[in-house]
Design an enzyme around this catalytic site. Structure first.
Site, PDB file in Angstrom:
ATOM      1  N   LYS A  97       0.836  -1.206   0.000  1.00  0.00           N
ATOM      2  CA  LYS A  97       0.000   0.000   0.000  1.00  0.00           C
ATOM      3  C   LYS A  97       0.870   1.254   0.000  1.00  0.00           C
ATOM      4  O   LYS A  97       0.592   2.216  -0.714  1.00  0.00           O
ATOM      5  CB  LYS A  97      -0.945  -0.019   1.208  1.00  0.00           C
ATOM      6  CG  LYS A  97      -2.070  -1.036   1.058  1.00  0.00           C
ATOM      7  CD  LYS A  97      -2.846  -1.285   2.337  1.00  0.00           C
ATOM      8  CE  LYS A  97      -3.874  -2.395   2.108  1.00  0.00           C
ATOM      9  NZ  LYS A  97      -4.628  -2.775   3.307  1.00  0.00           N
TER      10      LYS A  97
ATOM     11  N   GLN B 145      -4.781  -1.333   9.550  1.00  0.00           N
ATOM     12  CA  GLN B 145      -4.752  -2.669   8.940  1.00  0.00           C
ATOM     13  C   GLN B 145      -5.400  -3.695   9.876  1.00  0.00           C
ATOM     14  O   GLN B 145      -5.100  -3.752  11.065  1.00  0.00           O
ATOM     15  CB  GLN B 145      -3.280  -3.050   8.641  1.00  0.00           C
ATOM     16  CG  GLN B 145      -3.103  -4.365   7.906  1.00  0.00           C
ATOM     17  CD  GLN B 145      -3.644  -4.349   6.481  1.00  0.00           C
ATOM     18  OE1 GLN B 145      -3.696  -3.309   5.814  1.00  0.00           O
ATOM     19  NE2 GLN B 145      -4.068  -5.505   6.006  1.00  0.00           N
TER      20      GLN B 145
ATOM     21  N   ASP C  77     -11.199   3.081   4.013  1.00  0.00           N
ATOM     22  CA  ASP C  77     -11.602   1.666   3.933  1.00  0.00           C
ATOM     23  C   ASP C  77     -13.120   1.545   3.747  1.00  0.00           C
ATOM     24  O   ASP C  77     -13.615   0.469   3.394  1.00  0.00           O
ATOM     25  CB  ASP C  77     -11.235   0.945   5.241  1.00  0.00           C
ATOM     26  CG  ASP C  77      -9.943   0.142   5.124  1.00  0.00           C
ATOM     27  OD1 ASP C  77      -9.665  -0.365   4.025  1.00  0.00           O
ATOM     28  OD2 ASP C  77      -9.239   0.018   6.145  1.00  0.00           O
TER      29      ASP C  77
END
Ligand code: GUN
Length: 289
Positions: free
Chosen positions: A61, A105, A128
């Site tokens: 990422k 995460q 997200d």
């Protein structure tokens, strides 16, 4: 029409290539944003502990950010970090004007309640799309930040040249991260949607109704070619590691490919799209800041 008479093998939906094209477009948008408004989109990535798979994802990422000109801010916290400390970190990032997107995460260590952390992220920085506000906006069809993997799935369906309107879409898997949001997005795109899960009776018969099948069960090579309606578009969200260390999807590619009109491989399908959509969400959040 999805069916292509005479076609014997499915079109392969090359997620790597489609994602690379999207990243190239985002790099231009980032440069424009920089010139016109002096904004450099910024993504904060928070990793707690040292789950090896998460470490790999986080590294990918950060690299993807730097490739398109997005600033990334890395916060690596020890495995014994308390929920309180993580909440404080999130609060700092919520306040930081350089940060337009926050990604914590998952999975988090078991002591930390994921729901508490997700809920603490400012909804406008929730790249997200997991915050209850964004999940609710999706459910009622209003604009908001959408989860990245479902966005990637929709882009692959579009790349197959298929408009979901009026089609029967069968989603296998009901997770909050993939199954539920992808079902909502397909519904918003006017598909008739069936959402299946581990307790669905006669799953094969339900899957056989699908003009579009999205497999997000997390079981290696679970979906068989014999279940698939001829000419269906099959999107494989699974990434499973086998005992020999190799990766495979949730679909048995060898038997599905001859029946489908298009299929996304795994690896190389949804995975690269997810990362590209994270970048797209970060740019969107920066534009709206
Ligand atoms: N872990 C696995 N997939 C994801 C994702 O899409 N977002 C976050 N934050 N963690 C993940």
């Amino acid at each position: 029409m999805i069916t292509r008479p005479g076609a014997t093998m499915a079109q392969i939906l090359d997620g790597k290539k489609i994602a690379a094209d999207l990243r190239a477009r985002l790099a231009v948008e980032v440069a424009t944003l920089n010139q016109s408004r002096h904004i450099v989109p910024g993504l904060a990535v928070v990793l707690v502990g040292n789950n090896p798979a998460s470490e790999v994802y986080v590294r990918m990422k950060k690299k993807a950010c730097s490739d398109v000109g997005i600033a990334s801010f890395s916060h690596e916290l020890p495995a014994d970090t308390s929920e309180e400390t993580l909440l404080e970190q999130v609060a700092l990032l919520n306040q930081d004007p350089r940060v337009h997107g926050i990604l914590v995460q998952l999975p988090l260590p078991p002591r930390i309640r994921e729901a508490q952390i997700i809920q603490a992220i400012a909804p406008e920085k929730d790249v997200d799309g997991f915050h209850p506000l964004n999940a609710g906006l999706l459910a009622i069809g209003r604009p908001g930040l959408r989860p990245c993997t479902p966005m990637g799935v929709m882009a692959l369906i579009e790349a197959a040249g298929v408009d979901p309107a009026g089609k029967h879409a069968v989603v296998i898997g009901r997770s909050n991260i993939v199954g539920k949001p992808v079902a909502m997005m397909l519904l918003q795109a006017h598909a008739t949607v069936t959402l299946c899960h581990s307790r669905t009776h006669q799953l094969e018969k339900v899957v056989a109704l699908g003009d579009i099948v999205v497999a997000a069960v997390g079981r290696p090579r679970f979906v068989q070619g014999s279940w698939i309606k001829k000419g269906a578009v099959v999107i494989d969200v699974g990434t499973n590691r086998l005992a020999d260390g190799s990766l495979c999807g949730d679909c048995d590619f060898a038997s599905v490919q001859p029946r489908a009109s298009a299929i996304s491989p795994s690896p190389g399908g949804v995975g690269p799209m997810t990362i590209a959509m994270l970048l797209a969400n970060t740019v969107q959040a920066a534009k709206q800041s």
